[in-house]
Write a protein that holds these residues in place. Structure first.
Motif, mmCIF file in Angstrom:
data_model
loop_
_atom_site.group_PDB
_atom_site.id
_atom_site.type_symbol
_atom_site.label_atom_id
_atom_site.label_comp_id
_atom_site.label_asym_id
_atom_site.label_seq_id
_atom_site.Cartn_x
_atom_site.Cartn_y
_atom_site.Cartn_z
ATOM 1 N N TRP A 87 6.525 2.777 -0.543
ATOM 2 C CA TRP A 87 5.644 1.698 -1.011
ATOM 3 C C TRP A 87 5.992 0.386 -0.306
ATOM 4 O O TRP A 87 5.106 -0.322 0.189
ATOM 5 N N ASN A 129 9.465 -5.492 -5.031
ATOM 6 C CA ASN A 129 9.312 -4.201 -5.688
ATOM 7 C C ASN A 129 8.058 -4.307 -6.547
ATOM 8 O O ASN A 129 7.503 -5.399 -6.694
ATOM 9 N N PRO A 130 7.571 -3.209 -7.104
ATOM 10 C CA PRO A 130 6.295 -3.266 -7.833
ATOM 11 C C PRO A 130 6.273 -4.241 -9.005
ATOM 12 O O PRO A 130 5.218 -4.785 -9.339
ATOM 13 N N LEU A 168 9.457 4.549 -3.801
ATOM 14 C CA LEU A 168 9.562 3.085 -3.811
ATOM 15 C C LEU A 168 9.806 2.534 -2.405
ATOM 16 O O LEU A 168 9.276 1.476 -2.044
ATOM 17 N N ASP A 203 -2.350 5.880 -4.864
ATOM 18 C CA ASP A 203 -0.981 5.801 -5.380
ATOM 19 C C ASP A 203 -0.353 4.444 -5.068
ATOM 20 O O ASP A 203 0.421 3.918 -5.879
ATOM 21 N N MET A 204 -0.671 3.887 -3.910
ATOM 22 C CA MET A 204 -0.188 2.534 -3.592
ATOM 23 C C MET A 204 -0.679 1.549 -4.629
ATOM 24 O O MET A 204 0.076 0.703 -5.122
ATOM 25 N N GLN A 216 4.985 0.530 3.381
ATOM 26 C CA GLN A 216 3.535 0.412 3.554
ATOM 27 C C GLN A 216 3.032 -0.975 3.185
ATOM 28 O O GLN A 216 1.908 -1.345 3.530
ATOM 29 N N LYS A 217 3.884 -1.754 2.519
ATOM 30 C CA LYS A 217 3.589 -3.168 2.276
ATOM 31 C C LYS A 217 4.054 -4.022 3.456
ATOM 32 O O LYS A 217 4.117 -5.236 3.360
ATOM 33 N N LEU A 232 2.035 7.308 1.329
ATOM 34 C CA LEU A 232 1.396 7.310 0.019
ATOM 35 C C LEU A 232 -0.102 7.042 0.168
ATOM 36 O O LEU A 232 -0.515 6.272 1.038
ATOM 37 N N ILE A 235 1.081 2.066 -8.027
ATOM 38 C CA ILE A 235 2.439 1.503 -8.030
ATOM 39 C C ILE A 235 2.382 -0.028 -8.076
ATOM 40 O O ILE A 235 3.141 -0.665 -8.811
ATOM 41 N N SER A 236 1.500 -0.601 -7.298
ATOM 42 C CA SER A 236 1.383 -2.055 -7.249
ATOM 43 C C SER A 236 0.964 -2.654 -8.575
ATOM 44 O O SER A 236 1.243 -3.832 -8.867
#
Length: 263
Positions: A220, A166-167, A217, A253-254, A223-224, A249, A257-258
């Motif tokens: 995110w 998670n971020p 989330l 925005d990625m 996309q990771k 995203l 969040i990261s």
């Protein structure tokens, strides 16, 4: 529409339904509803005591003609075992209880073995793959160094690695390892036990896309290049958690969040 199962592509837009729950009386209905909503990947831990209940729910849908066994991808995590000698018997007991001939992905968690016994257990798992009792094998809780050592001696390489992602809790070394080795990353705790859902940055980004913080989330994590595992007994949350396939995203925005380092 149900998502296609394509776990051989680490970037596939999939979300897995977790089945860890103390509210066992509600779990059967939740599993059924989740599958009916489109979940096709289910994560089961052997130490939660819910295996029979989850499998029974799935089998009722199969016998009712809603789906076929091949349409479901089961991740079984072995979190504890009495000994190396018992691991095969333990796995076969789950196969027998399920009335199926195979498990799609079996994950060995570090809590179930020692570093010394990992190779012995891995050889047993490789043999079960050869017998087509297990289709894929993976790891959870091991360091990158331990996984690299296993890679050098394994006949069959780990198909997947479970790790918290998670971020706020993102281990770049594990993510880099999975990318370099073409290993599927299964993202546990994508919401950080729900704490990230109230993060003001996440809420603001969700408003921009007209989606929920949970969907942001999950997008995110996807996309990771991971498959996030969600855990909920809430019907509305189940619906929103599966509806993330079309959410993309922006790079900005990625990155935003990261960059989150705290709640």
């Amino acid at each position: 529409m149900p998502q296609q199962i394509n776990l051989f592509n680490p970037g596939c837009p999939l979300v897995a339904l977790g089945t860890d729950s103390d509210a066992k009386e509600n779990l059967a209905a939740v599993v059924k509803f989740g599958i009916q909503c489109g979940f096709r990947v289910l994560n089961i831990r052997d130490d939660t005591g819910v295996f029979d209940l989850v499998i029974s729910s799935i089998n009722s849908l199969i016998s009712g003609g809603f789906l076929d066994r091949k349409d479901i991808f089961i991740i079984l995590t072995i979190a504890k075992t009495s000994s190396v000698k018992q691991i095969e018997k333990q796995i076969m007991s789950y196969i027998s209880a399920s009335l199926w001939s195979y498990i799609d992905l079996l994950i060995i968690q570090k809590t179930s073995t020692t570093e010394k016994n990992l190779v012995k257990i891995w050889r047993i798992l490789e043999n079960l793959v050869m017998q087509k009792i297990i289709k894929n094998i993976g790891l959870s809780g091991f360091s990158v160094e331990q996984m690299e050592q296993l890679f050098h001696i394994a006949v069959m390489k780990p198909f997947a690695v479970q790790a918290r992602l998670n971020p706020v809790m993102a281990d770049d070394s594990i993510r880099d390892f999975c990318r370099a080795r073409d290993v599927l990353l299964i993202a546990m705790s994508p919401f950080l036990r729900g704490e990230l859902l109230s993060n003001l940055n996440i809420i603001e980004i969700a408003g921009h896309y007209n989606v929920t913080p949970a969907q942001v989330l999950l997008a995110w994590a996807i996309q990771k290049q991971s498959v996030p595992v969600v855990q909920t007994l809430d019907i509305d949350h189940i619906k929103e958690n599966i509806m993330v396939s079309d959410l993309k995203l922006s790079e900005k925005d990625m990155g935003r969040i990261s960059s989150l380092k705290d709640l």
